[in-house]
Motif scaffolding. Structure first.
Motif, PDB file in Angstrom:
ATOM      1  N   UNK A   1       0.840  -1.195   0.000  1.00 37.22           N
ATOM      2  CA  UNK A   1       0.000   0.000   0.000  1.00 37.22           C
ATOM      3  C   UNK A   1       0.875   1.246   0.000  1.00 37.22           C
ATOM      4  N   UNK A   2       0.651   2.165  -0.934  1.00 34.96           N
ATOM      5  CA  UNK A   2       1.443   3.398  -0.926  1.00 34.96           C
ATOM      6  C   UNK A   2       1.051   4.283   0.249  1.00 34.96           C
ATOM      7  N   UNK A   3       2.012   4.949   0.839  1.00 36.05           N
ATOM      8  CA  UNK A   3       1.684   5.914   1.900  1.00 36.05           C
ATOM      9  C   UNK A   3       1.589   7.320   1.351  1.00 36.05           C
ATOM     10  N   UNK A   4       2.140   7.554   0.168  1.00 33.12           N
ATOM     11  CA  UNK A   4       2.053   8.879  -0.447  1.00 33.12           C
ATOM     12  C   UNK A   4       1.367   8.765  -1.800  1.00 33.12           C
ATOM     13  N   UNK A   5       0.432   9.646  -2.040  1.00 34.16           N
ATOM     14  CA  UNK A   5      -0.242   9.690  -3.338  1.00 34.16           C
ATOM     15  C   UNK A   5      -1.002  11.007  -3.447  1.00 34.16           C
ATOM     16  N   UNK A   6      -1.649  11.212  -4.571  1.00 30.23           N
ATOM     17  CA  UNK A   6      -2.316  12.485  -4.865  1.00 30.23           C
ATOM     18  C   UNK A   6      -3.828  12.315  -4.818  1.00 30.23           C
ATOM     19  N   UNK A   7      -4.499  13.276  -4.188  1.00 34.62           N
ATOM     20  CA  UNK A   7      -5.958  13.255  -4.097  1.00 34.62           C
ATOM     21  C   UNK A   7      -6.520  14.545  -4.691  1.00 34.62           C
ATOM     22  N   UNK A   8      -7.813  14.525  -5.000  1.00 33.18           N
ATOM     23  CA  UNK A   8      -8.441  15.706  -5.596  1.00 33.18           C
ATOM     24  C   UNK A   8      -9.892  15.822  -5.167  1.00 33.18           C
ATOM     25  N   UNK A   9     -10.330  17.061  -4.938  1.00 35.43           N
ATOM     26  CA  UNK A   9     -11.726  17.384  -4.655  1.00 35.43           C
ATOM     27  C   UNK A   9     -12.306  18.118  -5.860  1.00 35.43           C
ATOM     28  N   UNK A  10     -13.408  17.632  -6.364  1.00 32.51           N
ATOM     29  CA  UNK A  10     -14.086  18.287  -7.486  1.00 32.51           C
ATOM     30  C   UNK A  10     -14.773  19.561  -6.999  1.00 32.51           C
ATOM     31  N   UNK A  11     -14.680  20.602  -7.792  1.00 32.46           N
ATOM     32  CA  UNK A  11     -15.500  21.803  -7.614  1.00 32.46           C
ATOM     33  C   UNK A  11     -16.076  22.118  -8.987  1.00 32.46           C
ATOM     34  N   UNK A  12     -17.351  21.831  -9.171  1.00 33.80           N
ATOM     35  CA  UNK A  12     -17.938  21.977 -10.509  1.00 33.80           C
ATOM     36  C   UNK A  12     -19.454  22.043 -10.406  1.00 33.80           C
ATOM     37  N   UNK A  13     -20.057  22.438 -11.502  1.00 35.19           N
ATOM     38  CA  UNK A  13     -21.517  22.496 -11.600  1.00 35.19           C
ATOM     39  C   UNK A  13     -22.015  21.276 -12.355  1.00 35.19           C
ATOM     40  N   UNK A  14     -22.977  20.548 -11.803  1.00 33.66           N
ATOM     41  CA  UNK A  14     -23.573  19.454 -12.578  1.00 33.66           C
ATOM     42  C   UNK A  14     -24.406  20.017 -13.723  1.00 33.66           C
ATOM     43  N   UNK A  15     -24.748  19.183 -14.655  1.00 33.51           N
ATOM     44  CA  UNK A  15     -25.739  19.572 -15.662  1.00 33.51           C
ATOM     45  C   UNK A  15     -27.081  19.265 -15.018  1.00 33.51           C
TER      46      UNK A  15
END
Length: 339
Positions: A1-15
């Motif tokens: 299991x990696x201990x370091x990695x990249x994450x992301x939070x979406x900020x957007x408008x749905x259709x």
């Protein structure tokens, strides 16, 4: 299991109120995350088909034109929309935390699915108790939906919106040694300036508190409201005054409560991205582990009934709701499925 990695939070408008188009946009955001080497990307509460803002804008009679459309555009866990998103996860190798209005026959639920990079569903949950007027549209779930799962990215869990105001609900996840938490929110442009509790400042404060209390990383995706969104739901000047454009407030917090990543302007769409290191959780919990050495079990304890409940129990059958068999991702999608 990696201990370091990249994450992301979406900020957007749905259709708004359009599942097909929102799934297409979802897949585009997944591909954008993959291009930035993101391992885990989180989407807002009821991202598909968008948060039902109409619930807060007037009498029930005025909501009726939206109800059938909202039901029709709410995905099922085994339907074409979730299948297309699962295939996108497998194609890109990204783990997803997806928020959506789940249709289960005649009922809707505020659902979250954690989808593995091979397309498997690692966790499927529903909001325990919808908030205020949400209860006129969505059903409730039970304690079996408070679950943290082991994944190649660590122990992951999720809650929706004001579940983060429920101390016992939060503690049920803390006690399962959650390492990365998805705090899914709608847009914060509702009643802006009129109801502080519905605004970004208060709700991001409780999200930051979750990271600090739980000693975990927290990804907090939010929706954006544009003028198009306002026109979708507001039919009078009075209703338009209750909605404010923008309102995107996505954030990422570390286990000591530190904000991570670069926030976007509240009207901008995109991804908040941060690199994380799970090993720093040990440092945070060395100071305060709420379900470990910092607990006081002789004084207070939580009773968490995690048995699934069903409206009907038949002799010889397992107790609890049936999770449907999911489509084989190796099967070609039907022509009408978003790809």
């Amino acid at each position: 299991m990696p201990t370091t990695y990249r994450i992301a939070a979406v900020q957007a408008e749905p259709v708004w109120l359009d599942a097909d188009a929102t799934v297409e946009k979802t897949i585009g955001l997944i591909e954008e995350a993959a291009a930035q080497d993101v391992a885990l990307v989180a989407f807002p509460e009821t991202w598909i088909p968008g948060y039902p803002l109409f619930l807060w804008l007037g009498a029930v009679a005025g909501q009726m034109p939206y109800i059938a459309r909202y039901h029709a555009n709410s995905p099922t866990v085994d339907g074409k929309h979730l299948t297309a998103i699962r295939q996108a996860a497998r194609r890109t190798g990204v783990t997803l935390a997806l928020g959506y209005s789940e249709k289960d026959h005649g009922s809707l639920y505020m659902a979250q699915s954690l989808i593995a990079p091979d397309g498997d569903v690692l966790l499927h949950r529903r909001k325990l108790k919808p908030t205020h007027v949400e209860r006129s549209l969505f059903g409730e779930s039970d304690g079996s939906h408070l679950k943290v799962v082991d994944t190649p990215l660590g122990r992951l869990g999720a809650l929706n919106c004001w579940e983060h105001l429920q101390p016992l609900t939060k503690y049920a996840l803390y006690a399962q040694h959650e390492q990365v938490h998805v705090a899914a929110w709608p847009a914060f442009g509702l009643y802006k300036g009129l109801a502080y509790a519905l605004g970004a400042e208060a709700n991001m404060a409780v999200t930051q508190t979750y990271a600090l209390e739980g000693g975990c990383f927290v990804i907090a995706p939010t929706q954006v409201i544009s003028e198009r969104g306002i026109e979708t739901f507001a039919t009078t000047d009075e209703q338009r005054a209750l909605l404010t454009p923008g309102a995107g407030s996505s954030r990422i917090f570390g286990p000591d409560g530190t904000p991570l990543g670069k926030p976007l302007d509240e009207q901008a769409e995109g991804l908040i991205v941060a690199d994380i290191d799970l090993s720093v959780i040990d440092l945070a919990k060395n100071a305060a582990d709420p379900a470990g050495h910092y607990a006081k079990t002789d004084a207070t304890r939580l009773l968490h009934d995690d048995r699934p409940k069903s409206a009907v129990v038949r002799p010889g059958q397992a107790i609890g709701p049936h999770f449907p068999d999911l489509p084989d991702l190796d099967e070609p999608l039907a022509d009408d499925v978003v790809s």
